[in-house]
Design a protein around this motif. Structure first.
Motif, PDB file in Angstrom:
ATOM      1  N   VAL A  38       0.912  -1.188  -0.056  1.00 40.55           N
ATOM      2  CA  VAL A  38       0.121   0.135  -0.134  1.00 40.55           C
ATOM      3  C   VAL A  38       0.990   1.017   0.098  1.00 40.55           C
ATOM      4  N   ALA A  39       1.810   1.167   0.789  1.00 41.36           N
ATOM      5  CA  ALA A  39       2.747   2.565   0.931  1.00 41.36           C
ATOM      6  C   ALA A  39       3.317   2.561  -0.312  1.00 41.36           C
ATOM      7  N   CYS A  40       3.814   1.513  -1.201  1.00 38.61           N
ATOM      8  CA  CYS A  40       4.684   1.521  -2.269  1.00 38.61           C
ATOM      9  C   CYS A  40       3.663   2.171  -3.375  1.00 38.61           C
ATOM     10  N   GLY A  41       2.551   1.700  -3.309  1.00 35.67           N
ATOM     11  CA  GLY A  41       1.510   2.229  -4.201  1.00 35.67           C
ATOM     12  C   GLY A  41       1.130   3.978  -4.200  1.00 35.67           C
ATOM     13  N   LEU A  42       0.888   4.293  -2.863  1.00 35.41           N
ATOM     14  CA  LEU A  42       0.668   5.688  -2.795  1.00 35.41           C
ATOM     15  C   LEU A  42       1.948   6.436  -2.898  1.00 35.41           C
ATOM     16  N   LEU A  96      -3.376   9.655   5.364  1.00 34.30           N
ATOM     17  CA  LEU A  96      -3.477   8.937   4.083  1.00 34.30           C
ATOM     18  C   LEU A  96      -2.942   7.203   4.342  1.00 34.30           C
ATOM     19  N   PRO A  97      -1.886   7.081   4.890  1.00 34.44           N
ATOM     20  CA  PRO A  97      -1.530   5.768   5.212  1.00 34.44           C
ATOM     21  C   PRO A  97      -2.603   4.785   5.864  1.00 34.44           C
ATOM     22  N   VAL A  98      -3.202   5.767   6.936  1.00 34.28           N
ATOM     23  CA  VAL A  98      -4.080   4.999   8.049  1.00 34.28           C
ATOM     24  C   VAL A  98      -5.271   4.880   7.157  1.00 34.28           C
ATOM     25  N   LEU A  99      -6.019   5.702   6.460  1.00 40.33           N
ATOM     26  CA  LEU A  99      -7.157   5.480   5.640  1.00 40.33           C
ATOM     27  C   LEU A  99      -6.912   4.164   4.610  1.00 40.33           C
ATOM     28  N   ALA A 100      -5.673   4.405   3.920  1.00 41.11           N
ATOM     29  CA  ALA A 100      -5.468   3.542   2.756  1.00 41.11           C
ATOM     30  C   ALA A 100      -5.265   1.935   3.190  1.00 41.11           C
ATOM     31  N   ILE A 101      -4.548   2.037   4.633  1.00 44.47           N
ATOM     32  CA  ILE A 101      -4.463   0.620   5.031  1.00 44.47           C
ATOM     33  C   ILE A 101      -5.822  -0.171   5.647  1.00 44.47           C
ATOM     34  N   ILE A 102      -6.856   0.768   5.921  1.00 44.55           N
ATOM     35  CA  ILE A 102      -8.114   0.222   6.521  1.00 44.55           C
ATOM     36  C   ILE A 102      -8.822  -0.305   5.229  1.00 44.55           C
ATOM     37  N   ILE A 103      -8.671   0.501   4.186  1.00 47.67           N
ATOM     38  CA  ILE A 103      -9.395   0.218   2.994  1.00 47.67           C
ATOM     39  C   ILE A 103      -8.648  -1.162   2.478  1.00 47.67           C
ATOM     40  N   ALA A 104      -7.553  -1.257   2.352  1.00 47.49           N
ATOM     41  CA  ALA A 104      -6.678  -2.305   1.752  1.00 47.49           C
ATOM     42  C   ALA A 104      -6.947  -3.565   2.709  1.00 47.49           C
ATOM     43  N   LEU A 142      -1.266   0.181  13.294  1.00 41.47           N
ATOM     44  CA  LEU A 142      -0.240   0.634  14.042  1.00 41.47           C
ATOM     45  C   LEU A 142       1.238   0.488  13.139  1.00 41.47           C
ATOM     46  N   PHE A 143       1.165  -0.575  12.132  1.00 46.35           N
ATOM     47  CA  PHE A 143       2.488  -0.524  11.564  1.00 46.35           C
ATOM     48  C   PHE A 143       2.576   0.335  10.323  1.00 46.35           C
ATOM     49  N   CYS A 144       1.180   1.137   9.702  1.00 43.05           N
ATOM     50  CA  CYS A 144       1.428   1.574   8.456  1.00 43.05           C
ATOM     51  C   CYS A 144       2.170   2.948   8.578  1.00 43.05           C
ATOM     52  N   ILE A 145       2.173   3.807   9.663  1.00 42.25           N
ATOM     53  CA  ILE A 145       2.850   5.069   9.472  1.00 42.25           C
ATOM     54  C   ILE A 145       4.331   4.778   9.463  1.00 42.25           C
ATOM     55  N   PRO A 146       4.922   4.029  10.483  1.00 45.87           N
ATOM     56  CA  PRO A 146       6.304   3.705  10.253  1.00 45.87           C
ATOM     57  C   PRO A 146       6.631   3.231   8.917  1.00 45.87           C
ATOM     58  N   ILE A 147       6.085   2.377   8.505  1.00 48.33           N
ATOM     59  CA  ILE A 147       6.469   1.840   7.054  1.00 48.33           C
ATOM     60  C   ILE A 147       6.225   2.701   5.778  1.00 48.33           C
ATOM     61  N   HIS A 148       4.962   3.532   5.924  1.00 50.19           N
ATOM     62  CA  HIS A 148       4.889   4.631   4.903  1.00 50.19           C
ATOM     63  C   HIS A 148       6.063   5.713   5.021  1.00 50.19           C
ATOM     64  N   ARG A 149       6.331   5.869   6.302  1.00 47.78           N
ATOM     65  CA  ARG A 149       7.663   6.829   6.354  1.00 47.78           C
ATOM     66  C   ARG A 149       8.802   6.231   5.669  1.00 47.78           C
ATOM     67  N   LEU A 150       9.036   4.781   5.964  1.00 51.03           N
ATOM     68  CA  LEU A 150      10.355   4.187   5.604  1.00 51.03           C
ATOM     69  C   LEU A 150      10.343   4.106   4.017  1.00 51.03           C
ATOM     70  N   ILE A 151       9.230   3.885   3.422  1.00 52.98           N
ATOM     71  CA  ILE A 151       9.184   3.703   1.721  1.00 52.98           C
ATOM     72  C   ILE A 151       9.230   5.159   1.375  1.00 52.98           C
TER      73      ILE A 151
END
Length: 162
Positions: A38-42, A96-104, A142-151
């Motif tokens: 998801v992070a890669c896509g966004l 954004l990553p929170v909303l996207a991971i909920i949908i995903a 919980l994991f989406c924001i740190p992973i989004h920042r890493l990507i």
């Protein structure tokens, strides 16, 4: 860049397949490969996210020992859909990553369950929702924001103000 993504996928599947089952012993477990896709896509777009989703899904299918192709198809579809939003979103947003991971997470589960139904498996939706999907959703958030920042840092390098 290809080596960075390959290394990231290998580390992620190792953590997800070996370490996380030791920590999360209940029904739901985080799907950090989904969060990565998801992070890669966004952040990187649909072409790259579809490819990352394909390889993440294949690796997850091999590691899980479940029906081969379920994770591959769902991760590719999620990568493509997340990548459609790449040019239309504010990449530094924390919401954004929170909303996207909920949908995903819901879409990933829906695709997987639909494929299982097509293959003739009986699915107990209420039990699956309560015991697997909702805990997985919480962990993914919980994991989406740190992973989004890493990507974000991998994709945009030192230009990061994130």
């Amino acid at each position: 860049m290809l080596l960075v993504w390959a290394g990231l996928l290998i580390i992620t599947i190792a953590v997800q397949a070996v370490l996380l089952p030791l920590i999360f012993t209940g029904g739901g477990k985080p799907d950090i490969l989904l969060t990565l896709v998801v992070a890669c896509g966004l952040l990187a777009g649909r072409e790259q996210a579809t490819g990352i989703g394909f390889f993440a899904g294949i690796i997850q299918d091999f590691a899980s020992g479940n029906i081969f192709g379920l994770n591959t198809l769902s991760k590719m579809a999620i990568g493509y859909l997340a990548g459609l939003a790449e040019r239309k979103v504010f990449k530094e947003s924390v919401v954004l990553p929170v909303l996207a991971i909920i949908i995903a997470t819901f879409l990933n589960s829906a695709v997987t369950q639909a494929l299982l139904l097509l293959l003739g498996y009986k699915i107990e939706f209420i039990s699956m929702l309560r015991n697997q999907m909702l805990p997985t959703l919480g962990y993914n958030i919980l994991f989406c924001i740190p992973i989004h920042r890493l990507i974000y840092r991998i994709t945009f390098g030192n230009r990061s103000q994130f």
